[in-house]
Design a protein around this motif. Structure first.
Motif, PDB file in Angstrom:
ATOM      1  N   VAL A 295       0.829  -1.203   0.000  1.00 29.27           N
ATOM      2  CA  VAL A 295       0.000   0.000   0.000  1.00 29.27           C
ATOM      3  C   VAL A 295       0.873   1.268   0.000  1.00 29.27           C
ATOM      4  CG1 VAL A 295      -1.495   1.301   1.562  1.00 29.27           C
ATOM      5  CG2 VAL A 295      -2.099  -1.041   0.964  1.00 29.27           C
ATOM      6  N   GLU A 296       1.932   1.258   0.803  1.00 34.08           N
ATOM      7  CA  GLU A 296       2.832   2.415   0.851  1.00 34.08           C
ATOM      8  C   GLU A 296       3.593   2.570  -0.475  1.00 34.08           C
ATOM      9  OE1 GLU A 296       2.925   4.807   2.867  1.00 34.08           O
ATOM     10  OE2 GLU A 296       4.881   5.768   2.710  1.00 34.08           O
ATOM     11  N   LEU A 297       3.990   1.435  -1.038  1.00 31.00           N
ATOM     12  CA  LEU A 297       4.708   1.454  -2.313  1.00 31.00           C
ATOM     13  C   LEU A 297       3.798   1.994  -3.420  1.00 31.00           C
ATOM     14  CD1 LEU A 297       7.499   0.582  -3.415  1.00 31.00           C
ATOM     15  CD2 LEU A 297       6.542  -1.686  -3.846  1.00 31.00           C
ATOM     16  N   PHE A 298       2.550   1.563  -3.413  1.00 32.83           N
ATOM     17  CA  PHE A 298       1.609   2.074  -4.416  1.00 32.83           C
ATOM     18  C   PHE A 298       1.423   3.581  -4.253  1.00 32.83           C
ATOM     19  CE2 PHE A 298      -2.712   3.304  -5.699  1.00 32.83           C
ATOM     20  CZ  PHE A 298      -2.615   3.030  -7.057  1.00 32.83           C
ATOM     21  N   HIS A 299       1.258   4.027  -3.017  1.00 33.48           N
ATOM     22  CA  HIS A 299       1.100   5.468  -2.773  1.00 33.48           C
ATOM     23  C   HIS A 299       2.306   6.234  -3.324  1.00 33.48           C
ATOM     24  CE1 HIS A 299       0.222   9.243  -0.919  1.00 33.48           C
ATOM     25  NE2 HIS A 299       1.247   9.167  -0.087  1.00 33.48           N
ATOM     26  N   ASN A 300       3.503   5.708  -3.090  1.00 34.38           N
ATOM     27  CA  ASN A 300       4.710   6.377  -3.567  1.00 34.38           C
ATOM     28  C   ASN A 300       4.841   6.313  -5.085  1.00 34.38           C
ATOM     29  OD1 ASN A 300       6.799   7.415  -1.332  1.00 34.38           O
ATOM     30  ND2 ASN A 300       5.502   5.802  -0.487  1.00 34.38           N
ATOM     31  N   PHE A 301       4.377   5.224  -5.685  1.00 34.04           N
ATOM     32  CA  PHE A 301       4.303   5.153  -7.156  1.00 34.04           C
ATOM     33  C   PHE A 301       3.450   6.302  -7.689  1.00 34.04           C
ATOM     34  CE2 PHE A 301       0.736   3.823  -9.933  1.00 34.04           C
ATOM     35  CZ  PHE A 301       1.352   3.944 -11.173  1.00 34.04           C
ATOM     36  N   THR A 302       2.292   6.533  -7.064  1.00 36.74           N
ATOM     37  CA  THR A 302       1.431   7.620  -7.558  1.00 36.74           C
ATOM     38  C   THR A 302       2.122   8.973  -7.369  1.00 36.74           C
ATOM     39  OG1 THR A 302       0.208   7.981  -5.474  1.00 36.74           O
ATOM     40  CG2 THR A 302      -0.682   6.327  -6.989  1.00 36.74           C
ATOM     41  N   LEU A 303       2.876   9.120  -6.273  1.00 37.73           N
ATOM     42  CA  LEU A 303       3.580  10.394  -6.063  1.00 37.73           C
ATOM     43  C   LEU A 303       4.615  10.636  -7.167  1.00 37.73           C
ATOM     44  CD1 LEU A 303       4.245  10.361  -2.189  1.00 37.73           C
ATOM     45  CD2 LEU A 303       2.311  11.353  -3.435  1.00 37.73           C
ATOM     46  N   VAL A 304       5.378   9.587  -7.506  1.00 36.49           N
ATOM     47  CA  VAL A 304       6.433   9.748  -8.521  1.00 36.49           C
ATOM     48  C   VAL A 304       5.818  10.164  -9.866  1.00 36.49           C
ATOM     49  CG1 VAL A 304       8.198   8.537  -9.880  1.00 36.49           C
ATOM     50  CG2 VAL A 304       8.057   8.173  -7.406  1.00 36.49           C
ATOM     51  N   HIS A 305       4.766   9.467 -10.281  1.00 39.24           N
ATOM     52  CA  HIS A 305       4.151   9.813 -11.574  1.00 39.24           C
ATOM     53  C   HIS A 305       3.370  11.136 -11.498  1.00 39.24           C
ATOM     54  CE1 HIS A 305       4.437   5.793 -13.996  1.00 39.24           C
ATOM     55  NE2 HIS A 305       5.593   6.243 -13.594  1.00 39.24           N
ATOM     56  N   ASP A 306       2.653  11.371 -10.405  1.00 39.34           N
ATOM     57  CA  ASP A 306       1.911  12.637 -10.279  1.00 39.34           C
ATOM     58  C   ASP A 306       2.866  13.825 -10.285  1.00 39.34           C
ATOM     59  OD1 ASP A 306      -0.321  11.096 -10.073  1.00 39.34           O
ATOM     60  OD2 ASP A 306      -0.927  11.769  -8.087  1.00 39.34           O
ATOM     61  N   ASP A 307       4.017  13.677  -9.636  1.00 37.38           N
ATOM     62  CA  ASP A 307       4.976  14.796  -9.590  1.00 37.38           C
ATOM     63  C   ASP A 307       5.490  15.138 -10.990  1.00 37.38           C
ATOM     64  OD1 ASP A 307       4.751  15.275  -6.901  1.00 37.38           O
ATOM     65  OD2 ASP A 307       6.498  14.080  -6.326  1.00 37.38           O
ATOM     66  N   ILE A 308       5.630  14.120 -11.845  1.00 38.58           N
ATOM     67  CA  ILE A 308       6.005  14.410 -13.243  1.00 38.58           C
ATOM     68  C   ILE A 308       4.882  15.214 -13.895  1.00 38.58           C
ATOM     69  CG2 ILE A 308       6.547  13.443 -15.525  1.00 38.58           C
ATOM     70  CD1 ILE A 308       7.545  10.914 -14.103  1.00 38.58           C
ATOM     71  N   MET A 309       3.660  14.712 -13.746  1.00 43.02           N
ATOM     72  CA  MET A 309       2.511  15.351 -14.414  1.00 43.02           C
ATOM     73  C   MET A 309       2.293  16.769 -13.900  1.00 43.02           C
ATOM     74  SD  MET A 309      -0.182  12.186 -14.731  1.00 43.02           S
ATOM     75  CE  MET A 309       0.392  10.786 -13.794  1.00 43.02           C
ATOM     76  N   ASP A 310       2.511  16.969 -12.603  1.00 42.82           N
ATOM     77  CA  ASP A 310       2.297  18.298 -12.010  1.00 42.82           C
ATOM     78  C   ASP A 310       3.543  19.183 -12.114  1.00 42.82           C
ATOM     79  OD1 ASP A 310      -0.141  17.247 -11.303  1.00 42.82           O
ATOM     80  OD2 ASP A 310       0.408  16.845  -9.228  1.00 42.82           O
ATOM     81  N   GLU A 311       4.617  18.645 -12.704  1.00 46.01           N
ATOM     82  CA  GLU A 311       5.895  19.370 -12.799  1.00 46.01           C
ATOM     83  C   GLU A 311       6.359  19.882 -11.442  1.00 46.01           C
ATOM     84  OE1 GLU A 311       5.828  22.295 -15.934  1.00 46.01           O
ATOM     85  OE2 GLU A 311       4.606  21.016 -17.232  1.00 46.01           O
ATOM     86  N   ALA A 312       6.182  19.050 -10.412  1.00 48.64           N
ATOM     87  CA  ALA A 312       6.542  19.462  -9.049  1.00 48.64           C
ATOM     88  C   ALA A 312       8.042  19.286  -8.839  1.00 48.64           C
ATOM     89  CB  ALA A 312       5.774  18.625  -8.034  1.00 48.64           C
ATOM     90  N   PRO A 313       8.739  20.351  -8.408  1.00 46.05           N
ATOM     91  CA  PRO A 313      10.186  20.228  -8.197  1.00 46.05           C
ATOM     92  C   PRO A 313      10.528  19.557  -6.865  1.00 46.05           C
ATOM     93  CG  PRO A 313       9.478  22.478  -7.768  1.00 46.05           C
ATOM     94  CD  PRO A 313       8.257  21.726  -8.210  1.00 46.05           C
ATOM     95  N   LEU A 314       9.640  19.718  -5.869  1.00 46.80           N
ATOM     96  CA  LEU A 314       9.950  19.234  -4.520  1.00 46.80           C
ATOM     97  C   LEU A 314       8.849  18.315  -3.995  1.00 46.80           C
ATOM     98  CD1 LEU A 314      11.244  22.496  -2.771  1.00 46.80           C
ATOM     99  CD2 LEU A 314      12.624  20.635  -3.746  1.00 46.80           C
ATOM    100  N   ARG A 315       9.281  17.368  -3.182  1.00 47.32           N
ATOM    101  CA  ARG A 315       8.355  16.463  -2.487  1.00 47.32           C
ATOM    102  C   ARG A 315       8.929  16.288  -1.095  1.00 47.32           C
ATOM    103  NH1 ARG A 315       3.518  14.481  -2.265  1.00 47.32           N
ATOM    104  NH2 ARG A 315       3.422  14.513  -4.550  1.00 47.32           N
ATOM    105  N   ARG A 316       8.148  16.613  -0.089  1.00 53.06           N
ATOM    106  CA  ARG A 316       8.638  16.539   1.295  1.00 53.06           C
ATOM    107  C   ARG A 316       9.960  17.303   1.454  1.00 53.06           C
ATOM    108  NH1 ARG A 316       6.926  10.229   1.121  1.00 53.06           N
ATOM    109  NH2 ARG A 316       4.725  10.576   1.512  1.00 53.06           N
ATOM    110  N   GLY A 317      10.039  18.451   0.784  1.00 48.73           N
ATOM    111  CA  GLY A 317      11.209  19.314   0.916  1.00 48.73           C
ATOM    112  C   GLY A 317      12.452  18.853   0.176  1.00 48.73           C
ATOM    113  N   LYS A 318      12.354  17.728  -0.520  1.00 48.24           N
ATOM    114  CA  LYS A 318      13.500  17.197  -1.275  1.00 48.24           C
ATOM    115  C   LYS A 318      13.151  17.155  -2.768  1.00 48.24           C
ATOM    116  CE  LYS A 318      16.233  16.194   2.208  1.00 48.24           C
ATOM    117  NZ  LYS A 318      16.038  15.010   3.030  1.00 48.24           N
ATOM    118  N   PRO A 319      14.191  17.123  -3.634  1.00 50.78           N
ATOM    119  CA  PRO A 319      13.886  17.054  -5.075  1.00 50.78           C
ATOM    120  C   PRO A 319      13.030  15.827  -5.403  1.00 50.78           C
ATOM    121  CG  PRO A 319      16.233  17.405  -4.706  1.00 50.78           C
ATOM    122  CD  PRO A 319      15.638  17.142  -3.365  1.00 50.78           C
ATOM    123  N   THR A 320      12.052  16.031  -6.269  1.00 50.19           N
ATOM    124  CA  THR A 320      11.255  14.900  -6.753  1.00 50.19           C
ATOM    125  C   THR A 320      12.141  13.995  -7.614  1.00 50.19           C
ATOM    126  OG1 THR A 320      10.555  16.433  -8.485  1.00 50.19           O
ATOM    127  CG2 THR A 320       8.997  16.029  -6.700  1.00 50.19           C
TER     128      THR A 320
END
Lengths: 309, 309
Positions: free
Chosen positions: A51-76
């Protein structure tokens, strides 16, 4: 969680994102869902990791789509490596999610049931993300469209996290559904709380910029309700701010917040949020397990609800 | 294959890519693998669909990574929609792959075995794609690294496609492995054949530009072997072409092809390719089923081997 070492471009990003921290709320929910019915929580661990791995998978792909530079204060991931690495290491994470489910020491028939439910959840999370992106360019988003989007994008995974724990521990299908509904209602409440906090949080205690959603015209429940309520001068002012290209961020946040205050948006959304929280606790009251067993989940839910706002 | 309609940005691209055509070699292999042991091929259909869907998922994401504008002569998904749509509809395709496997009417224990094997295959396909991308910027790629990359990127899925059909039909684990090895050896042979055709195909009958790999300095088995063999003037000429920035495409293709000819590259790679094809047919000879049952697979393999070159 053990992963291969090679190729490093594929597996290092997975270790990186999984080690960035976060609240680990989802795997905690899986373990708590399990603990309602059984004590040997080791048995639920592969699902908690999945479940945690799936959540993090969505973060990695969503951050690309949202062009987010940072996640939890660190580079995406796509920022630290590149977009291709983000896409591909995300893909392999999703495959590994299924691998973790296969590690569960459960009857294969139950495994099939769990995977079926996970697939529904995972597809809905993707649908929710797509709907959220669509809302960015949509002129008109209704309240029910918004609620359905947040149900899919953030809530079903919380519901599944709890449910899978309960199912592994042997809960019946009826009880599994009650637990999932608790998680979904709680999740929708959380998202409405997030929407409120973005505008009404104390900047000193808030991790992000207060008013970020206002600056970006993000179609949150507050904006949707404001568009629905505003008439006359209020309507004109809101429309002007939504159309404005050059503006001072602070001025826009202040003006739109005052508009929200005049329209009673805070109270309206708080009421809606509390409806979902009440529904969730009502679900919890009806679980057929001893009250003492529910205490940890109640404690966690309350801790999350009473966040600084 | 039935899919939801909404959101259209998520599901239309899946229908689009699945309807672009292609040889449908992988689902055909699944059905042929099944037919070796049982006749009611309906039972293998969900796996055949899953395998084709997975292949198309890899195409959608690979095309983003490779910035490919066209696929089968039509715009790629990220080109027709956008990159985000390509990422997210690819993700949901991968989830749906697992959904199709869950539709299989097999004992849940066998389903677990199939999913475990698929996960290994799917992770290797991702690893192969990452290694292929790494080779683009790597100064030195060995023959064994290249063979391992193409084994993962293209061959294991052919092996799995055959194996899953056989497993559903009730083949033993030993036989499943033989069939997978047949598919993997055939797949490596095909890839070497592709490498050869890119240089030696008849332009009139070839769908792509002959010499495309030479123009792009793509590290194919031909280039790897040429770098290994070239000495003296040949070595200098090859290095100059690899470093050249401004050149006439036709001139480069002609010069490098002549260099390959002087170095005996065509014969060397053909020998290697035929080794893999011979290994594959040797695997096929040893399947414990009647020769008449193997005819269709032999026919397909031979048809694919005798492509225009």
């Amino acid at each position: 969680m053990s992963l291969p070492h090679q190729p490093v471009e594929l597996y290092d990003p997975i270790k990186y994102i999984m080690n960035l921290g976060g609240k680990r709320m989802r795997p905690l929910l899986t373990l708590l869902g399990y603990k309602l019915f059984s004590d040997d929580i080791e048995k639920a661990m592969p699902a908690a990791v999945a479940v945690e791995l799936f959540h993090n998978f969505t973060l990695v792909h969503d951050d690309i789509m949202d062009e987010a530079p940072l996640r939890r204060g660190k580079p995406t991931v796509h920022n630290k490596w590149n977009e291709n690495v983000g896409i591909l290491s995300g893909d392999v994470m999703l495959v590994k999610v299924y691998d973790h489910f296969l590690e569960l020491d459960v009857d294969p028939q139950k495994l099939k049931s769990i995977l079926g439910k996970f697939n529904v959840c995972a597809a809905e999370v993707c649908e929710g993300q797509q709907e959220d992106m669509n809302f960015e360019t949509s002129d008109h988003v209704t309240e029910s469209e918004y609620l359905e989007m947040i149900r899919k994008k953030t809530s079903v995974l919380l519901g599944f996290a709890l449910e899978v724990g309960a199912e592994i521990a042997g809960a019946t299908e009826v009880v599994c559904r009650q637990i999932r509904d608790f998680g979904i209602n709680l999740g929708i409440g959380f998202q409405l709380q997030d929407d409120l906090m973005d505008v009404y949080a104390d900047q000193k205690k808030f991790g992000k910029q207060v008013g970020g959603d206002i600056i970006a015209n993000k179609k949150t429940m507050l904006l949707i309700e404001a568009i629905r309520r505003a008439e006359g001068d209020n309507k004109k002012e809101l429309e002007d701010w939504l159309k404005a290209k050059d503006f001072d961020n602070e001025e826009k946040v202040k003006a739109v917040t005052e508009l929200y205050n005049r329209l009673g948006i805070k109270e309206a959304i708080e009421e809606r949020m509390n409806d979902y929280f009440n529904k969730a606790f009502n679900n919890l009251d009806h679980f057929p397990v001893a009250e003492s067993k529910k205490d940890k989940i109640r404690l966690l839910a309350n801790a999350l609800i009473q966040r600084e706002s």
